[in-house]
Design a protein around this motif. Sequence first.
Motif, PDB file in Angstrom:
ATOM      1  N   SER A   1       0.880  -1.006   0.310  1.00 41.23           N
ATOM      2  CA  SER A   1      -0.205   0.381  -0.161  1.00 41.23           C
ATOM      3  C   SER A   1       1.557   1.506   0.153  1.00 41.23           C
ATOM      4  O   SER A   1       0.010   2.010   0.662  1.00 41.23           O
ATOM      5  CB  SER A   1      -0.718  -0.291   1.451  1.00 41.23           C
ATOM      6  OG  SER A   1      -0.354   0.557   2.430  1.00 41.23           O
ATOM      7  N   TYR A   2       2.030   1.134  -0.202  1.00 40.41           N
ATOM      8  CA  TYR A   2       2.960   2.495  -0.943  1.00 40.41           C
ATOM      9  C   TYR A   2       2.911   3.118  -1.562  1.00 40.41           C
ATOM     10  O   TYR A   2       1.535   3.448  -2.339  1.00 40.41           O
ATOM     11  CB  TYR A   2       4.543   2.467   0.268  1.00 40.41           C
ATOM     12  CG  TYR A   2       4.351   2.359   1.829  1.00 40.41           C
ATOM     13  CD1 TYR A   2       4.076   3.544   2.684  1.00 40.41           C
ATOM     14  CD2 TYR A   2       4.812   0.696   2.270  1.00 40.41           C
ATOM     15  CE1 TYR A   2       3.882   2.961   4.207  1.00 40.41           C
ATOM     16  CE2 TYR A   2       4.662   0.498   3.468  1.00 40.41           C
ATOM     17  CZ  TYR A   2       4.199   2.419   4.469  1.00 40.41           C
ATOM     18  OH  TYR A   2       4.478   2.401   6.137  1.00 40.41           O
TER      19      TYR A   2
ATOM     20  N   THR B   1     -11.647  11.431  -2.862  1.00 44.14           N
ATOM     21  CA  THR B   1     -11.751  10.098  -2.355  1.00 44.14           C
ATOM     22  C   THR B   1      -9.636  10.011  -2.443  1.00 44.14           C
ATOM     23  O   THR B   1      -9.105  11.116  -2.491  1.00 44.14           O
ATOM     24  CB  THR B   1     -11.962   9.818  -4.249  1.00 44.14           C
ATOM     25  OG1 THR B   1     -12.256   8.289  -3.803  1.00 44.14           O
ATOM     26  CG2 THR B   1     -11.291   9.830  -5.122  1.00 44.14           C
ATOM     27  N   SER B   2      -9.667   8.659  -2.498  1.00 46.06           N
ATOM     28  CA  SER B   2      -8.178   8.799  -2.595  1.00 46.06           C
ATOM     29  C   SER B   2      -7.712   7.874  -3.178  1.00 46.06           C
ATOM     30  O   SER B   2      -7.869   6.992  -3.458  1.00 46.06           O
ATOM     31  CB  SER B   2      -8.149   8.076  -0.950  1.00 46.06           C
ATOM     32  OG  SER B   2      -6.725   7.361  -0.532  1.00 46.06           O
ATOM     33  N   ALA B   3      -6.623   8.446  -2.992  1.00 52.77           N
ATOM     34  CA  ALA B   3      -5.188   7.001  -3.966  1.00 52.77           C
ATOM     35  C   ALA B   3      -4.726   5.883  -3.648  1.00 52.77           C
ATOM     36  O   ALA B   3      -4.048   5.882  -3.879  1.00 52.77           O
ATOM     37  CB  ALA B   3      -4.090   8.270  -4.607  1.00 52.77           C
ATOM     38  N   ARG B   4      -4.830   5.982  -1.553  1.00 54.87           N
ATOM     39  CA  ARG B   4      -4.763   5.436  -0.914  1.00 54.87           C
ATOM     40  C   ARG B   4      -5.482   3.659  -0.771  1.00 54.87           C
ATOM     41  O   ARG B   4      -5.586   2.937   0.108  1.00 54.87           O
ATOM     42  CB  ARG B   4      -4.876   5.753   0.311  1.00 54.87           C
ATOM     43  CG  ARG B   4      -4.126   7.241   0.569  1.00 54.87           C
ATOM     44  CD  ARG B   4      -2.345   6.830   0.156  1.00 54.87           C
ATOM     45  NE  ARG B   4      -1.806   6.101   1.083  1.00 54.87           N
ATOM     46  CZ  ARG B   4      -0.491   5.260   0.601  1.00 54.87           C
ATOM     47  NH1 ARG B   4      -0.563   4.910  -0.480  1.00 54.87           N
ATOM     48  NH2 ARG B   4       0.194   5.054   2.286  1.00 54.87           N
ATOM     49  N   VAL B   5      -7.193   4.445  -1.249  1.00 58.29           N
ATOM     50  CA  VAL B   5      -7.974   3.130  -1.160  1.00 58.29           C
ATOM     51  C   VAL B   5      -8.462   1.692  -2.220  1.00 58.29           C
ATOM     52  O   VAL B   5      -8.080   2.572  -3.392  1.00 58.29           O
ATOM     53  CB  VAL B   5      -9.118   3.843  -0.635  1.00 58.29           C
ATOM     54  CG1 VAL B   5      -9.420   4.344   0.334  1.00 58.29           C
ATOM     55  CG2 VAL B   5     -10.311   4.657  -1.922  1.00 58.29           C
ATOM     56  N   THR B   6      -9.195   1.211  -2.220  1.00 55.64           N
ATOM     57  CA  THR B   6      -9.005  -0.091  -3.050  1.00 55.64           C
ATOM     58  C   THR B   6      -9.834   0.914  -4.794  1.00 55.64           C
ATOM     59  O   THR B   6     -10.546   1.990  -4.428  1.00 55.64           O
ATOM     60  CB  THR B   6      -9.916  -0.962  -3.037  1.00 55.64           C
ATOM     61  OG1 THR B   6     -10.916  -1.114  -2.570  1.00 55.64           O
ATOM     62  CG2 THR B   6      -9.362  -1.352  -1.598  1.00 55.64           C
TER      63      THR B   6
ATOM     64  N   CYS C   1      -6.244  13.529  -4.720  1.00 60.79           N
ATOM     65  CA  CYS C   1      -4.814  13.809  -4.748  1.00 60.79           C
ATOM     66  C   CYS C   1      -3.557  13.136  -6.002  1.00 60.79           C
ATOM     67  O   CYS C   1      -2.143  13.074  -5.286  1.00 60.79           O
ATOM     68  CB  CYS C   1      -3.867  12.992  -2.948  1.00 60.79           C
ATOM     69  SG  CYS C   1      -3.913  11.404  -2.595  1.00 60.79           S
TER      70      CYS C   1
END
Lengths: 371, 528
Positions: A247-248, A340-345, A368
């Motif tokens: 997840s990095y 929303t997020s570039a970290r979630v699915t 982001c």
Amino acid sequence: MSSQSILINGRTAPFETGESILDAAKKIGIEIPTLCFLKRAMPTGVCGICAVEVEGASDLVTACNTPASQGMVIRTESPKVVARRRSLIKKLLSSGNHNCAVCGTGSGEWERFQALVQGRDNAQELCPVWGDCELQNLAFLYQVQGENTPEPAQEFPKVEINPFIVRDYARCIGCGRCAQACNSVQVNDAINYVPGEAKAGEFPLANEDCVFCGECIQACPVGALVEKNARYTVRPWETKKVRTTCSYCGVGCQLWLHIKDNRVVKVTGVEEVGPNWGSLCVKGRFGFHFVGHEQRLTKPLIKENGKFREASWDEALDLVAKKLGEIRDAHGSDAFGLLTSARVTNEENYIAQKFARAVIKTNNVDHCARL
Amino acid sequence: MTNPIGDVEKAKAILITGSNTTENHPVLSCYAKRAARFADAKIIVADPRKIPMVRHSVLWMRQKLGTDVAWINGMIHVIIRDKLYDEKYVKTRTVGFDDLAKTVGKYTPEFVEGITGIPAEDIEEAARIFAKAKSASILYTMGITQHICGTDNVKSLANLAMITGNVGREGGGVNPLRGQNNVQGACDMGGLPNVYTGYQPVANADNKKKFEEAWGVTGLNEKPGMTATRMLPAAHEGKLKALYIIGENPMVSDPDIDHAKACLEHLDFLVVQDIFLTETAQLAHVVLPSACFAEKDGTFSNTERKIQRVRKAVNPPGQAKDDWWILVELARRMGYTMNYAHSRAIFEEIARVTPSYCGVSYDRLEHDGLHWPCPGPDHPGTPCLHKEQFTCGLGVLHAVEWIPPAEQPDDQYPYYLTTGRHIYHYHTGTMTMKSDGLNKAAPECYLEITPADAKGLGVADGEMVEVKSRRGAITVKARVCDATEDGTVFLPFHYAKAAANKLTNTALDPIAAIPELKVCAVSISKTA
């Protein structure tokens, strides 16, 4: 289709020019044991464990770095081969603190040795990688025991000054896989080791070029290189492994998360598939403590008079729904924005934009990517 | 990336620019390092900092900050001048060559040296290495994009790749390395103000109808929305009243943090959904706890467009929930019902409405991922894009001129500042700073400053300095080293306590709306 083949243990094994005996054997499912061999690096043959008998050759050859050639007739478990392997394994077992398979030469010798090793490691158990060791596997496979009981000596230092990796030269078998992992796979050039030449203690870790990727740990066939925070605490049979995606950064390395008691206790790279083929970086391998961290948010929070208080999901979601509805009705849909997020699915990003578009009726959706 | 990660190792020349690859994409950097070490590939680094990759390169061009279009045009100038371009490719697969040739006409290596500081002969050499290689790959990241001319920078790199026939070629390509695990997926999923999933424009009546039918709603908005970088000023102006932030920490990552804070504080209602009480979450009216990657099922799409599975390994702490569950529950309370038993059901819906994902299913992803576009259940995926032709037909060569950065050093702020990540922390540090080992390896912020600049300021290695820009000031430890050139300093932006982004500039690229985080002007003084 290859027109070249060799005969291994009576079976025909096709090969392409440039492939080794080991490659050809693998293709037809014949397992030849190895220790120093590391995928993605040039084979050195330094350990000699993959010795096989080639008809007509004066001596055994190492399968990992001997090219297959048309018509070779090979035996991988002949009495001569087995005798060679047993003698090599015995030598390795007797070369350091390989206390899993040692028999004493006299009364009290074995106990004294175990006490010394355990005292040195400040551990109650035999070895940090007990049950996850290729030398141990071979010792059992070929029924070999080490004979002498070396004293843990100054010439086998244990290096644990860096924050991530413990290098215990007393358990090093000099196979050179760590150096190959570092210099040929990661190309970090942090381990200066020439197989067969360097002595234990002469190829330190944690010099200025080491970036703690841990490729050397994953490559080490024995207990000489171990994650500092998993040493003597994580046993393979106590953990379950779950495969997932890191997840990095955006490379998407495939990970094994090693789980014990609902906690991630160790991370290793998945060797069978890309993009990483087993490699990881310092963050992917050692940066997992956030997962079960005590500072994680565990309950919804509502701010009142400038301070957060805990709330139930029902209360928090009802409040958010009410406020968003009011703002939409009073100021229009475009008074709402969603990051929303570039970290979630993918699934979560899909639902997030669907929420903004279908429920609020705005296209004020971004994430982001630009930051 | 137009090409798969594995292709980097097949390249014969690799141009790496605006990417500190060994630190920010360490595993991918190994492909480039192995290509150089074992396959005679020539690495060219174009970077203002002496990054570790320089050690593996045959040529390092140190450009002044914000001069990328100039040196790339310079390389193109040499390639056209010496007829090193791929004439057949240019003729059959691209348009706009004449305009490009005309524009780069004045970008002689000498002219470019004057702008960029890169010696003219290095521009010549780089052009020859790149153009003569059987396959040449370009790797770039935010050092290229985070400029007011970020779009132009990317177009220039695309020009370079196209005139040398390297787009659609194994071992070639234009390869942006995505900095976040699922930034590709967030874009693919329509996490952008102008498109639905798979880049289907919102300002299109057919798409509107398609999604209205798929979602069972009417009145979808056809007007493209605001980017994140425009939402914050809109909040300040009172146009945006409510903001819902998922897993992002603009209070550390956005330019001009003090201003970002003022914007967020202006909102009537701020919801933050995250795994920690981040600097941003602390400003929220409501904070919703979510599950992290190890606690959920789903998929990420990586930098090479490969869709890969994410699998639940542990239970989330306390009452933390999957991000999708939270939004579905919220939608229900606002009168819209969505029913999904599992993330798999959501993925099936994604595949139904997204042509580039329509051949992908969890079953197919079980052992290994798939590269989109994957337009059918039997399609093997597409590791390399634009092989026979460009998606849009012909590749457009864009003639672009160099423009200087929005802010340049002056008497009051005499130093250039650039920012980035280092290897031991990730972005705003929310996750990595929970690991003791990583904190031990990189405990605090530092300012890279050259020995000459440090001497001029009377600052010794390890001493504290104040770094100030027109927007803010931070106090940080000086690290005297030769990473940058005299007159330029560098800060990692991970650290909230000495946040580099208090200093950075909010000036935007007019097309992509990306801020110029990589260049601003600062003053430096020794603290008492």
